[in-house]
Enzyme design. Structure first.
Site: not given
Ligand code: NDP
Length: 310
Positions: A225, A273
């Site tokens: 993001r 994006h």
């Molecule tokens: P998930 O919710 O599956 O995974 C998020 C990961 O981030 C988890 O491993 C989580 O840890 C980790 N995380 C969250 N907060 C923290 C923190 N404070 N410190 C360390 N690690 C953290 O998300 P997705 O993989 O499905 O997607 C990730 C992001 O990608 C989406 O939120 C979106 O913003 C972006 N996106 C972008 C796209 C694009 O085209 N550019 C398309 C689709 C998504 P834990 O596993 O321990 O909870």
């Protein structure tokens, strides 16, 4: 069951309405751009909803985000409390992100921007880079997309690290956990990929402090993001040489305004994006399946956790 759909463009919304209607026979699918009976609406399917739209539906059972992130839903200051939020994820989205991350990591790894510059100057300039096992790449966020991206990079032979909130165990990936291990994760990292969700904890995480902890001349890829990045800190780090190149797919304001300096910066690659835009047909089928499951059982596999923000 009535499903109300909202995307910022009315025309695009209508396309989704018709597509979802075909997938949900017996349900009523309507556009939030039209006059609708708020009391009848039981599900909202949205991308960047307008503030207050969802609060206007008193009988809402669940909200569906058209996409993996839910930050655009949580950004609604009047979002009704306690209504479950369903993400739209799946193999298609993961595959696209694997492709994007592999493409841009390899591009930085092989210094393609410099190679293309040499071609433009008709300069037979051979760039020899370390082999992948001697290149440290790091992926921030090890969820659906980050874990798949990290394993793709490990499969290409990179010295791959990953960082997440809770401990992970991924084949071929050195996993680091939480703020306590963040510096160790960043130390020596030469190509950094951001796949974190946007939350209060991660907003602005790609900043001057973080850049200073990477290997000098590191490359950064932000495909999560826009507000993860402090734009001015990136420009300063590029100026100083601490960051050599950046690939940016997401921005504070989208579309990226024509006068934004990122467009013309020689060390920045801008993509609109598209890292992993869900194919509408596939997304529609996933959404319809989740809505049917939720209606039948009161839950489904892709529920987000609004309290933690992703
Ligand atoms: P998930 O919710 O599956 O995974 C998020 C990961 O981030 C988890 O491993 C989580 O840890 C980790 N995380 C969250 N907060 C923290 C923190 N404070 N410190 C360390 N690690 C953290 O998300 P997705 O993989 O499905 O997607 C990730 C992001 O990608 C989406 O939120 C979106 O913003 C972006 N996106 C972008 C796209 C694009 O085209 N550019 C398309 C689709 C998504 P834990 O596993 O321990 O909870």
């Amino acid at each position: 069951m009535t499903v109300a759909v909202y995307l910022p463009l009315a025309e695009k919304t209508q396309w989704w309405v018709e597509m979802l209607q075909g997938l949900l026979p017996g349900w009523d699918v309507v556009s939030m751009h039209d006059e609708i009976d708020p009391g009848a609406v039981t599900y909202g399917v949205v991308w960047r909803p307008r503030t207050g739209d969802l609060a206007g539906f008193p009988n809402l059972k669940a909200i569906v985000s058209i996409g993996a992130g839910i930050d655009h839903v949580l950004a609604d200051a009047e979002l009704p409390e306690g209504v479950p939020i369903i993400r739209t994820v799946g193999k298609d989205l993961t595959q696209r992100m694997r492709e994007y991350v592999a493409l841009h990591v390899l591009r930085h790894h092989r210094d393609m921007p410099r190679q293309l510059q040499a071609q433009a100057e008709s300069d037979w300039h051979a760039i020899v880079v370390p082999v992948a096992p001697n290149r440290v790449v790091g992926v921030m966020g090890l969820g659906n997309l980050g874990a798949a991206a990290a394993q793709t990079l490990a499969g290409l032979g990179f010295d791959t690290r990953g960082w997440s909130k809770s401990p992970k165990d991924l084949d071929g990936v050195s996993c680091f956990t939480g703020t306590g291990e963040m510096d160790a994760f960043l130390d020596g990292c030469e190509i950094l990929v951001n796949l974190l969700p946007l939350t209060d904890q991660t907003r602005g995480i790609l900043n001057a402090d973080l850049f200073a902890k990477l290997a000098p001349g590191a490359c950064v890829i932000n495909c999560a993001r826009g507000p993860h990045l402090v734009d001015t800190d990136l420009l300063a780090a590029l100026e100083s040489g601490q960051i050599k190149q950046a690939t940016l797919d997401v921005f504070h304001q989208e579309p990226l305004p024509a006068d934004n300096p990122f467009w013309t910066h020689p060390a920045i690659t801008v993509t609109p994006h598209v890292a992993s835009q869900i194919d509408a047909g596939t997304g529609g089928r996933l959404i319809a399946a989740n809505l049917k499951a939720f209606e039948e059982t009161g839950t489904c596999g892709d529920l987000a956790d609004a309290a933690r923000g992703y």
